[in-house]
Design an enzyme around this catalytic site. Sequence first.
Site, PDB file in Angstrom:
ATOM      1  N   ARG A 175      20.091  51.551 -33.616  1.00 11.44           N
ATOM      2  CA  ARG A 175      20.872  52.732 -33.987  1.00 11.44           C
ATOM      3  C   ARG A 175      20.938  53.078 -35.478  1.00 11.44           C
ATOM      4  O   ARG A 175      20.921  54.269 -35.795  1.00 11.44           O
ATOM      5  CB  ARG A 175      22.278  52.621 -33.378  1.00 11.44           C
ATOM      6  CG  ARG A 175      22.249  52.881 -31.871  1.00 11.44           C
ATOM      7  CD  ARG A 175      23.453  52.325 -31.164  1.00 11.44           C
ATOM      8  NE  ARG A 175      23.444  50.866 -31.161  1.00 11.44           N
ATOM      9  CZ  ARG A 175      24.364  50.115 -30.576  1.00 11.44           C
ATOM     10  NH1 ARG A 175      25.384  50.703 -29.968  1.00 11.44           N
ATOM     11  NH2 ARG A 175      24.275  48.806 -30.592  1.00 11.44           N
ATOM     12  N   ASP A 184      10.233  43.757 -24.941  1.00 10.09           N
ATOM     13  CA  ASP A 184      11.450  42.928 -24.839  1.00 10.09           C
ATOM     14  C   ASP A 184      11.983  42.976 -23.405  1.00 10.09           C
ATOM     15  O   ASP A 184      12.943  43.674 -23.109  1.00 10.09           O
ATOM     16  CB  ASP A 184      12.471  43.509 -25.839  1.00 10.09           C
ATOM     17  CG  ASP A 184      13.812  42.799 -25.833  1.00 10.09           C
ATOM     18  OD1 ASP A 184      13.887  41.654 -25.364  1.00 10.09           O
ATOM     19  OD2 ASP A 184      14.787  43.420 -26.306  1.00 10.09           O
ATOM     20  N   THR A 243      23.404  37.293 -27.980  1.00  9.78           N
ATOM     21  CA  THR A 243      24.454  37.438 -29.006  1.00  9.78           C
ATOM     22  C   THR A 243      25.728  38.042 -28.420  1.00  9.78           C
ATOM     23  O   THR A 243      26.781  38.001 -29.033  1.00  9.78           O
ATOM     24  CB  THR A 243      23.956  38.295 -30.193  1.00  9.78           C
ATOM     25  OG1 THR A 243      23.283  39.437 -29.678  1.00  9.78           O
ATOM     26  CG2 THR A 243      23.032  37.521 -31.083  1.00  9.78           C
ATOM     27  N   ASP A 271      12.536  33.500 -14.365  1.00 15.24           N
ATOM     28  CA  ASP A 271      12.282  33.344 -12.922  1.00 15.24           C
ATOM     29  C   ASP A 271      11.598  31.990 -12.723  1.00 15.24           C
ATOM     30  O   ASP A 271      11.489  31.209 -13.678  1.00 15.24           O
ATOM     31  CB  ASP A 271      11.407  34.516 -12.429  1.00 15.24           C
ATOM     32  CG  ASP A 271      11.649  34.836 -10.950  1.00 15.24           C
ATOM     33  OD1 ASP A 271      11.730  33.879 -10.152  1.00 15.24           O
ATOM     34  OD2 ASP A 271      11.736  36.021 -10.596  1.00 15.24           O
ATOM     35  N   LYS A 301      12.542  39.984 -21.529  1.00 22.82           N
ATOM     36  CA  LYS A 301      13.364  38.772 -21.309  1.00 22.82           C
ATOM     37  C   LYS A 301      13.188  38.185 -19.908  1.00 22.82           C
ATOM     38  O   LYS A 301      14.133  38.119 -19.113  1.00 22.82           O
ATOM     39  CB  LYS A 301      14.846  39.070 -21.545  1.00 22.82           C
ATOM     40  CG  LYS A 301      15.182  39.571 -22.943  1.00 22.82           C
ATOM     41  CD  LYS A 301      16.676  39.701 -23.135  1.00 22.82           C
ATOM     42  CE  LYS A 301      17.056  40.239 -24.496  1.00 22.82           C
ATOM     43  NZ  LYS A 301      16.794  41.672 -24.682  1.00 22.82           N
ATOM     44  N   LYS A 325       9.999  48.168 -30.727  1.00 21.02           N
ATOM     45  CA  LYS A 325      10.414  47.331 -29.594  1.00 21.02           C
ATOM     46  C   LYS A 325      10.686  48.220 -28.389  1.00 21.02           C
ATOM     47  O   LYS A 325      11.450  49.184 -28.476  1.00 21.02           O
ATOM     48  CB  LYS A 325      11.678  46.554 -29.944  1.00 21.02           C
ATOM     49  CG  LYS A 325      12.175  45.667 -28.816  1.00 21.02           C
ATOM     50  CD  LYS A 325      13.330  44.780 -29.257  1.00 21.02           C
ATOM     51  CE  LYS A 325      14.681  45.421 -29.103  1.00 21.02           C
ATOM     52  NZ  LYS A 325      15.112  45.647 -27.716  1.00 21.02           N
TER      53      LYS A 325
HETATM   54  O1  C5P Z   1      21.195  49.638 -32.009  1.00 18.77           O
HETATM   55  P1  C5P Z   1      21.099  48.188 -32.374  1.00 18.77           P
HETATM   56  O2  C5P Z   1      20.558  47.947 -33.783  1.00 18.77           O
HETATM   57  O3  C5P Z   1      22.378  47.427 -32.107  1.00 18.77           O
HETATM   58  O4  C5P Z   1      19.976  47.623 -31.375  1.00 18.77           O
HETATM   59  C1  C5P Z   1      19.663  46.262 -31.281  1.00 18.77           C
HETATM   60  C2  C5P Z   1      18.560  46.062 -30.280  1.00 18.77           C
HETATM   61  O5  C5P Z   1      18.334  44.666 -30.138  1.00 18.77           O
HETATM   62  C3  C5P Z   1      18.871  46.582 -28.882  1.00 18.77           C
HETATM   63  O6  C5P Z   1      17.634  46.999 -28.308  1.00 18.77           O
HETATM   64  C4  C5P Z   1      19.395  45.374 -28.150  1.00 18.77           C
HETATM   65  O7  C5P Z   1      19.147  45.430 -26.760  1.00 18.77           O
HETATM   66  C5  C5P Z   1      18.580  44.255 -28.792  1.00 18.77           C
HETATM   67  N1  C5P Z   1      19.201  42.943 -28.723  1.00 18.77           N
HETATM   68  C6  C5P Z   1      20.450  42.656 -29.268  1.00 18.77           C
HETATM   69  N2  C5P Z   1      20.975  41.385 -29.159  1.00 18.77           N
HETATM   70  C7  C5P Z   1      20.274  40.407 -28.554  1.00 18.77           C
HETATM   71  C8  C5P Z   1      19.022  40.683 -28.011  1.00 18.77           C
HETATM   72  C9  C5P Z   1      18.511  41.975 -28.111  1.00 18.77           C
HETATM   73  O8  C5P Z   1      21.084  43.527 -29.853  1.00 18.77           O
HETATM   74  N3  C5P Z   1      20.770  39.176 -28.495  1.00 18.77           N
END
Ligand code: C5P
Length: 234
Positions: free
Chosen positions: A213, A59, A121, A64, A61, A32
């Site tokens: 992460r 991603d 979220t 507009d 998002k 992603k």
């Molecule tokens: O590091 P981690 O596993 O928390 O990363 C989650 C990824 O998913 C990040 O790139 C974050 O921007 C994305 N994301 C999220 N919650 C959302 C939409 C996207 O954590 N609602």
Amino acid sequence: MPKDVIIALDFSTANETLEFLSPFQSLHPYVKIGMELYYAAGPEVVRQLKGAGYKVFLDLKLHDIPNTVRKAMKVLAGLGVDICNLHAAGTSAMMRAALEGLTEGCHGGRRPLLLAVTQLTSTSEEVMHQELLIPQSMGETVAHYARNAHDAGLDGVVCSPLESRWVKDACGSDFLTVTPGIRFADSPTDDQSRITTPARAREIGTDYIVVGRPITQAPDPLAAYQRCMSEFVL
Ligand code: C5P
């Protein structure tokens, strides 16, 4: 239904990204690219990763007016990405226009899947009521936005793993759910609050999990990815 692990490449340069991916070269996992990397490295990094055989979820998002989103999606389709997304809050007209733009931009080739973000979220139900003035519950709102996306012809939504069931109930099991907020039972939660393990996400019925992460910051990222795959897919 597909089941796959998508690695969130939350890096700020193409070099750092390619270095991180070097142990993954023979596996070609789903990756992603979010706003940070895209705004830093531009479409070139997308072309590089596609050229190297990776499947790419872009991603960005989008949100507009319909005409602007239609034209932007046409450009993104030309990059050959596999998944792209927008905010369902942009309205059904915007979602239909996005789909038209994507279809035009792939010139008869395979259209990228198009997903809608329902409610981020990071937005709590309280903020939704008090600040966004949406009086319904989070469950009703997510299910309603997902239904709008489904009726506009989209392929699925990005949502919390805990919301995946509501979406499937509202839109049918073929409507894709892609869920971040994934942590191993024994790993730190970082800033995510509504989380599940890869194994639990599989039980809930999510189609794709997005993992950042727990893989990118792991001492052995390849082993962490393989652990995700074995808990979620196999
Ligand atoms: O590091 P981690 O596993 O928390 O990363 C989650 C990824 O998913 C990040 O790139 C974050 O921007 C994305 N994301 C999220 N919650 C959302 C939409 C996207 O954590 N609602």
